[in-house]
Design an enzyme around this catalytic site. Structure first.
Site, PDB file in Angstrom:
ATOM      1  N   ALA A 156       0.837  -1.202   0.000  1.00 41.42           N
ATOM      2  CA  ALA A 156       0.000   0.000   0.000  1.00 41.42           C
ATOM      3  C   ALA A 156       0.873   1.253   0.000  1.00 41.42           C
ATOM      4  O   ALA A 156       0.722   2.138  -0.845  1.00 41.42           O
ATOM      5  CB  ALA A 156      -0.926  -0.004   1.211  1.00 41.42           C
ATOM      6  N   TYR A 157       1.803   1.306   0.926  1.00 43.97           N
ATOM      7  CA  TYR A 157       2.627   2.502   1.116  1.00 43.97           C
ATOM      8  C   TYR A 157       3.535   2.762  -0.086  1.00 43.97           C
ATOM      9  O   TYR A 157       3.589   3.870  -0.618  1.00 43.97           O
ATOM     10  CB  TYR A 157       3.462   2.335   2.384  1.00 43.97           C
ATOM     11  CG  TYR A 157       4.348   3.507   2.730  1.00 43.97           C
ATOM     12  CD1 TYR A 157       3.812   4.663   3.290  1.00 43.97           C
ATOM     13  CD2 TYR A 157       5.718   3.450   2.510  1.00 43.97           C
ATOM     14  CE1 TYR A 157       4.628   5.728   3.615  1.00 43.97           C
ATOM     15  CE2 TYR A 157       6.536   4.511   2.832  1.00 43.97           C
ATOM     16  CZ  TYR A 157       5.983   5.654   3.393  1.00 43.97           C
ATOM     17  OH  TYR A 157       6.793   6.715   3.712  1.00 43.97           O
ATOM     18  N   GLY A 158       4.245   1.737  -0.528  1.00 45.43           N
ATOM     19  CA  GLY A 158       5.201   1.919  -1.612  1.00 45.43           C
ATOM     20  C   GLY A 158       4.539   2.274  -2.931  1.00 45.43           C
ATOM     21  O   GLY A 158       5.000   3.159  -3.658  1.00 45.43           O
TER      22      GLY A 158
END
Length: 254
Positions: A156-158
């Site tokens: 999600a973050y990357g």
């Protein structure tokens, strides 16, 4: 006197970590700063800290959640109403959901990450655009080596951080006609989050440090804040659409 004296910066997520370090670097240049955060107590503490750094520093603090679709327009409007202009936008606020395998990510993990990240970045950029046109302003968005290097368990973050980089490059091409510059910084500096992570996972941090060419984690104000200052000065205004890795050589890439 700094060439930035009298200018105005809006920094999302400015109550701690990277955002607060950037805010400190700017107030030392005579820049008025507006910071946002979700915690009113943390914001009040950060405001007091900034006002202690420079006598008569001009600081506004707004409680705002990046996932709130109305926050960007409200904060930008209030900052401009108080300070009279907007020269610099730093999109730093971001929910941090990592350590989760791709198949285990929930819809809430994904939507919260994107709402607080690339969607909020877009909302703040478009809300700020009319004012940045007037000042030939500067936008700096925070990316991450987790995205550039496709780090596992950062689905999600990357991916969200890579979306921010893509958005920034397109904006750099579209808004160059207004003399607005848009760049991305991938930081790896100390923060409350990194300190917590270091306490909980010292072995992981030790392994990370082995992979950093300079063998240390950076300082938010000195390393990221100083670059943000440079990118907003005339000397830095011929760079746009670029990504700057401020990570001590953790992710050396072509």
């Amino acid at each position: 006197m700094s060439s930035l004296f009298g200018k105005v910066a809006l920094i999302t997520g400015g109550s701690k970590g990277t955002g607060l370090g950037i805010a400190k670097a700017y107030v030392k240049q005579g820049v008025a700063v507006a910071i946002t955060g979700r915690n009113a107590d943390a914001l009040a503490q950060a405001k007091a800290e900034l006002e202690a750094v420079v006598l008569d520093a001009r600081v506004l603090a707004f409680t705002a959640d990046n996932k709130d679709h109305e926050a960007a327009a409200r904060v930008v409007s209030q900052a401009v109403e108080e300070f009279g202009r907007l020269d610099i936008l730093i999109n730093n606020a971001q929910e941090f959901r990592t350590g989760i395998a791709l198949e285990d990510l929930s819809w809430d993990d994904m939507i919260s990450t994107y709402e607080s990240g690339v969607f909020a970045t877009w909302r703040f950029m478009t809300a700020a655009l009319p004012h940045l046109k007037e000042t030939e302003g500067t936008v700096i968005n925070m990316g991450s080596g987790a995205g550039v290097q496709s780090v596992p368990r950062h689905g999600a973050y990357g991916s969200n951080k890579e979306a921010i980089r893509g958005l920034s490059r397109i904006a750099a091409r579209e808004w160059g006609q207004y003399k607005i510059t848009i760049n991305v910084i991938n930081p790896y500096v100390t923060s409350a989050e990194s300190a917590r992570y270091e306490r909980e996972y010292p072995d992981v941090i030790a392994d990370i440090l082995k992979g950093i060419a300079l063998g240390r984690i950076g300082d938010a104000e000195q390393n990221v804040g100083s670059l943000c200052v440079y990118l907003a000065k005339p000397e830095g205004k011929y760079m746009t659409g670029s990504t700057f890795d401020v990570d001590g050589g953790a992710f050396i890439r072509p």
